[in-house]
Design a protein around this motif. Structure first.
Motif, mmCIF file in Angstrom:
data_model
loop_
_atom_site.group_PDB
_atom_site.id
_atom_site.type_symbol
_atom_site.label_atom_id
_atom_site.label_comp_id
_atom_site.label_asym_id
_atom_site.label_seq_id
_atom_site.Cartn_x
_atom_site.Cartn_y
_atom_site.Cartn_z
ATOM 1 N N GLY A 160 -69.505 53.639 46.282
ATOM 2 C CA GLY A 160 -68.308 52.859 46.560
ATOM 3 C C GLY A 160 -67.777 53.037 47.964
ATOM 4 N N ALA A 161 -67.944 54.217 48.559
ATOM 5 C CA ALA A 161 -67.372 54.501 49.879
ATOM 6 C C ALA A 161 -68.162 53.801 50.974
ATOM 7 C CB ALA A 161 -67.347 56.006 50.132
ATOM 8 N N SER A 162 -67.443 53.139 51.893
ATOM 9 C CA SER A 162 -68.090 52.421 52.987
ATOM 10 C C SER A 162 -68.394 53.353 54.152
ATOM 11 C CB SER A 162 -67.183 51.282 53.464
ATOM 12 O OG SER A 162 -66.946 50.360 52.417
ATOM 13 N N GLU A 167 -67.730 58.035 67.234
ATOM 14 C CA GLU A 167 -68.552 58.401 68.390
ATOM 15 C C GLU A 167 -70.032 58.238 68.040
ATOM 16 O OE1 GLU A 167 -67.277 62.042 70.191
ATOM 17 O OE2 GLU A 167 -65.214 61.339 70.443
ATOM 18 N N ASP A 168 -70.816 59.314 68.029
ATOM 19 C CA ASP A 168 -72.251 59.165 67.753
ATOM 20 C C ASP A 168 -72.587 59.431 66.290
ATOM 21 O OD1 ASP A 168 -71.687 61.881 67.814
ATOM 22 O OD2 ASP A 168 -73.612 62.436 68.715
ATOM 23 N N LEU A 169 -71.555 59.505 65.435
ATOM 24 C CA LEU A 169 -71.757 59.863 64.037
ATOM 25 C C LEU A 169 -71.581 58.671 63.105
ATOM 26 C CD1 LEU A 169 -69.597 63.132 63.921
ATOM 27 C CD2 LEU A 169 -72.068 62.951 64.356
ATOM 28 N N LEU A 170 -72.405 58.627 62.062
ATOM 29 C CA LEU A 170 -72.205 57.726 60.943
ATOM 30 C C LEU A 170 -71.735 58.575 59.772
ATOM 31 C CD1 LEU A 170 -72.467 54.877 59.685
ATOM 32 C CD2 LEU A 170 -74.792 55.519 59.003
ATOM 33 N N LEU A 171 -70.495 58.371 59.342
ATOM 34 C CA LEU A 171 -69.865 59.203 58.322
ATOM 35 C C LEU A 171 -70.015 58.571 56.942
ATOM 36 C CD1 LEU A 171 -66.578 59.949 60.287
ATOM 37 C CD2 LEU A 171 -68.584 61.444 60.077
ATOM 38 N N LEU A 172 -70.426 59.394 55.968
ATOM 39 C CA LEU A 172 -70.659 58.921 54.608
ATOM 40 C C LEU A 172 -70.051 59.907 53.612
ATOM 41 C CD1 LEU A 172 -74.456 58.099 55.046
ATOM 42 C CD2 LEU A 172 -72.571 56.458 55.176
ATOM 43 N N SER A 173 -69.218 59.411 52.720
ATOM 44 C CA SER A 173 -68.690 60.252 51.639
ATOM 45 C C SER A 173 -69.726 60.317 50.523
ATOM 46 C CB SER A 173 -67.380 59.662 51.104
ATOM 47 O OG SER A 173 -66.393 59.623 52.106
ATOM 48 N N THR A 174 -70.178 61.509 50.202
ATOM 49 C CA THR A 174 -71.170 61.689 49.137
ATOM 50 C C THR A 174 -70.599 62.637 48.089
ATOM 51 O OG1 THR A 174 -72.263 63.490 50.344
ATOM 52 C CG2 THR A 174 -73.091 61.261 50.713
ATOM 53 N N PHE A 206 -66.511 63.759 41.453
ATOM 54 C CA PHE A 206 -66.880 62.472 42.041
ATOM 55 C C PHE A 206 -65.673 61.674 42.552
ATOM 56 C CE2 PHE A 206 -66.400 61.776 37.490
ATOM 57 C CZ PHE A 206 -65.705 60.576 37.389
ATOM 58 N N SER A 207 -65.854 61.070 43.716
ATOM 59 C CA SER A 207 -64.872 60.180 44.329
ATOM 60 C C SER A 207 -65.605 59.157 45.187
ATOM 61 C CB SER A 207 -63.851 60.963 45.168
ATOM 62 O OG SER A 207 -62.916 61.627 44.325
ATOM 63 N N PHE A 208 -64.870 58.134 45.660
ATOM 64 C CA PHE A 208 -65.496 56.988 46.315
ATOM 65 C C PHE A 208 -64.710 56.517 47.537
ATOM 66 C CE2 PHE A 208 -65.988 56.928 41.716
ATOM 67 C CZ PHE A 208 -67.372 56.931 41.564
ATOM 68 N N CYS A 209 -64.114 57.430 48.258
ATOM 69 C CA CYS A 209 -63.153 57.046 49.294
ATOM 70 C C CYS A 209 -63.797 56.936 50.675
ATOM 71 C CB CYS A 209 -62.007 58.055 49.340
ATOM 72 S SG CYS A 209 -60.655 57.503 50.385
ATOM 73 N N THR A 210 -63.462 55.848 51.395
ATOM 74 C CA THR A 210 -63.915 55.627 52.766
ATOM 75 C C THR A 210 -63.057 56.434 53.728
ATOM 76 O OG1 THR A 210 -64.607 53.386 52.188
ATOM 77 C CG2 THR A 210 -64.313 53.884 54.540
ATOM 78 N N PRO A 211 -63.639 57.253 54.597
ATOM 79 C CA PRO A 211 -62.849 58.063 55.536
ATOM 80 C C PRO A 211 -62.118 57.187 56.559
ATOM 81 C CG PRO A 211 -65.132 58.822 55.415
ATOM 82 C CD PRO A 211 -65.085 57.498 54.742
ATOM 83 N N LEU A 212 -61.137 57.788 57.215
ATOM 84 C CA LEU A 212 -60.408 57.138 58.313
ATOM 85 C C LEU A 212 -60.388 58.113 59.491
ATOM 86 C CD1 LEU A 212 -58.619 54.624 59.126
ATOM 87 C CD2 LEU A 212 -56.651 56.076 58.557
ATOM 88 N N VAL A 213 -60.773 57.635 60.676
ATOM 89 C CA VAL A 213 -60.793 58.471 61.879
ATOM 90 C C VAL A 213 -59.536 58.184 62.692
ATOM 91 C CG1 VAL A 213 -62.072 59.099 63.951
ATOM 92 C CG2 VAL A 213 -63.306 58.402 61.883
ATOM 93 N N SER A 250 -62.112 60.521 41.316
ATOM 94 C CA SER A 250 -62.512 59.111 41.412
ATOM 95 C C SER A 250 -61.592 58.377 42.387
ATOM 96 C CB SER A 250 -62.480 58.439 40.036
ATOM 97 O OG SER A 250 -63.150 57.192 40.069
ATOM 98 N N VAL A 251 -61.333 59.018 43.523
ATOM 99 C CA VAL A 251 -60.401 58.473 44.522
ATOM 100 C C VAL A 251 -61.069 57.294 45.240
ATOM 101 C CG1 VAL A 251 -59.029 59.003 46.567
ATOM 102 C CG2 VAL A 251 -59.378 60.752 44.797
ATOM 103 N N VAL A 252 -60.364 56.176 45.308
ATOM 104 C CA VAL A 252 -60.902 54.955 45.899
ATOM 105 C C VAL A 252 -60.111 54.472 47.115
ATOM 106 C CG1 VAL A 252 -61.438 52.518 45.489
ATOM 107 C CG2 VAL A 252 -61.951 54.214 43.720
ATOM 108 N N PRO A 253 -58.769 54.344 47.048
ATOM 109 C CA PRO A 253 -58.032 53.720 48.159
ATOM 110 C C PRO A 253 -58.260 54.427 49.492
ATOM 111 C CG PRO A 253 -56.626 53.921 46.226
ATOM 112 C CD PRO A 253 -57.869 54.706 45.941
#
Length: 404
Positions: A160-162, A167-174, A206-213, A250-253
């Motif tokens: 679910g997480a986008s 910078e040079d990183l691709l961040l993924l919530s796993t 388990f959770s599904f949240c997209t990080p914010l920089v 199961s955090v989404v927002p």
């Protein structure tokens, strides 16, 4: 100072044009500038074009340089095909499809999820896509595969997480059933640079949240909500601070940052919205809470902050307007049906879609005023996007361009 930094960041992110390059727009927080947005439409009114998409996916589209990108999942004779699709913004015609991953079996996912729920991220001629443990890839603007990788982790209910670029990183919530973490890949190669293991003992990992920089006093922080805690990391994966929301999972927002405050929802089972003063080191739970509320807090929809007002939509369609600094409730109204899509804002108007395909437009003010209600009559879980004064909506079977 935080307000000035946020303004500079917003200008930098929007200076390259009217693009919508990631989940929740230029800043990742649901805002964009637009002059003449549509207010009224239906399946045969106000529709510039509609493009049928074979398959099932709940990822939102992104749009850059008149090219729309969206991920998709197709079942073909028992095979699961995961792909990236390019659609021409002007004509609605499909430019190309790129098949990225192919599976002979379909892993178990939640009935409300899809195999292509994370939204792509665009940067400098490249599109980054993520399908959880089923695969991650980088594709050029013209559809050439640059690299693809698979991460070995055990999700629950699917992905679910986008993806997010920093910078040079691709961040993924796993955040799977075991060893939940935030993973950083080298965006040029897809190789793992670091993993930040969650410093918690959550009962449900388990959770599904997209990080914010964000930047706080000149320091880059990756805000990454997970089960039981929201975490902040630096660009090397070092944990800066954490804040506890007990039994949240199961955090989404996606989090929102405004005037030094981070707004996060604790997810399931009983969500609480927290306003947290950003800063400090270690466990900041006791000293950095600004306010919190359980009333009509969202499990799935991300909030939006407009000129000191916070708007949020609960899963049952009840919308609230609160003072972003104090949590004071200004109004609460039942606006929509069941809601999963996130709120977006442009020029004093907030757009909210519900799962039946209806879009509600209301003023971003202290008093509730509904401006319009529109119905496409097709199930919708993807969040809407705005590009060049057009509204782009992805429903279960169709991509729509709506204009005034």
């Amino acid at each position: 100072m935080e307000k000035l930094i946020f303004l500079i960041l917003f200008i930098a992110l929007t200076s390259h044009g009217e693009s919508w390059p990631q989940f929740r727009g230029p800043t990742g927080q649901g805002h964009i500038e637009a002059a003449d947005l549509p207010l009224n439409w239906s399946g045969n009114k106000g529709v510039t074009w509609e493009q049928k998409i074979a398959g099932k996916a709940w990822s939102s589209p992104i749009c850059v340089n008149d090219q729309i990108f969206l991920t998709n999942a197709v079942l073909n004779q028992g095979n699961l095909i995961l792909e990236l699709i390019s659609v021409d913004f002007i004509t609605g015609e499909i430019n190309w499809k790129k098949k990225l991953f192919n599976y002979s079996k379909q892993p178990r996912i939640h009935k409300k999820n899809s195999y292509a729920s994370p939204t792509p991220f665009y940067e400098n001629g490249f599109v980054f896509v993520h399908f959880g443990n089923l695969g991650t890839a980088c594709v050029s603007f013209n559809g050439e595969l640059i690299w693809n990788k698979k991460l070995n982790y055990l999700p629950v209910h699917g992905s679910g997480a986008s993806p997010v670029i920093a910078e040079d990183l691709l961040l993924l919530s796993t955040d799977g059933s075991v060893d939940p973490c935030l993973v950083a890949l080298n965006k040029k190669t897809g190789d793992i640079k670091w993993k930040a293991i969650r410093d918690s003992k959550a009962k449900k990992n388990f959770s599904f949240c997209t990080p914010l920089v964000i930047k706080v006093r000149g320091e880059t922080q990756i805000i990454s909500p997970a089960s039981d805690y929201v975490f902040a990391y630096d660009l090397n994966g070092n944990q800066l601070w954490k804040f506890n929301y007990p039994n949240g999972y199961s955090v989404v927002p996606r989090p929102v940052f405004n005037q030094g405050i981070i707004y996060v929802s604790s997810g399931y089972d009983s969500p609480v919205l927290y306003a947290i003063r950003c800063g400090g080191r270690g466990d900041i739970t006791q000293k950095n809470l600004v306010w919190k509320t359980r009333k009509a807090a969202p499990r799935n929809s991300s909030v939006v902050v407009v000129e000191g007002l916070l708007f949020m939509a609960a899963d049952n369609g009840v919308v609230s307007c609160l003072d972003a600094q104090t949590g004071e409730l200004y109004w609460i109204e039942r606006v929509a049906g069941s809601c999963s899509p996130s709120l977006i804002h442009a020029n004093g108007q907030i757009f909210l879609c519900d799962e039946t395909g209806k879009t509600f437009i209301f003023e971003a003010k202290k008093r509730y005023r509904l401006l319009a209600q529109n119905d496409l009559g097709e199930r919708m879980l993807a969040s809407p996007i705005i590009y060049k004064n057009s509204l782009l909506l992805r429903t279960e079977n169709t991509l729509w361009r709506i204009d005034s």
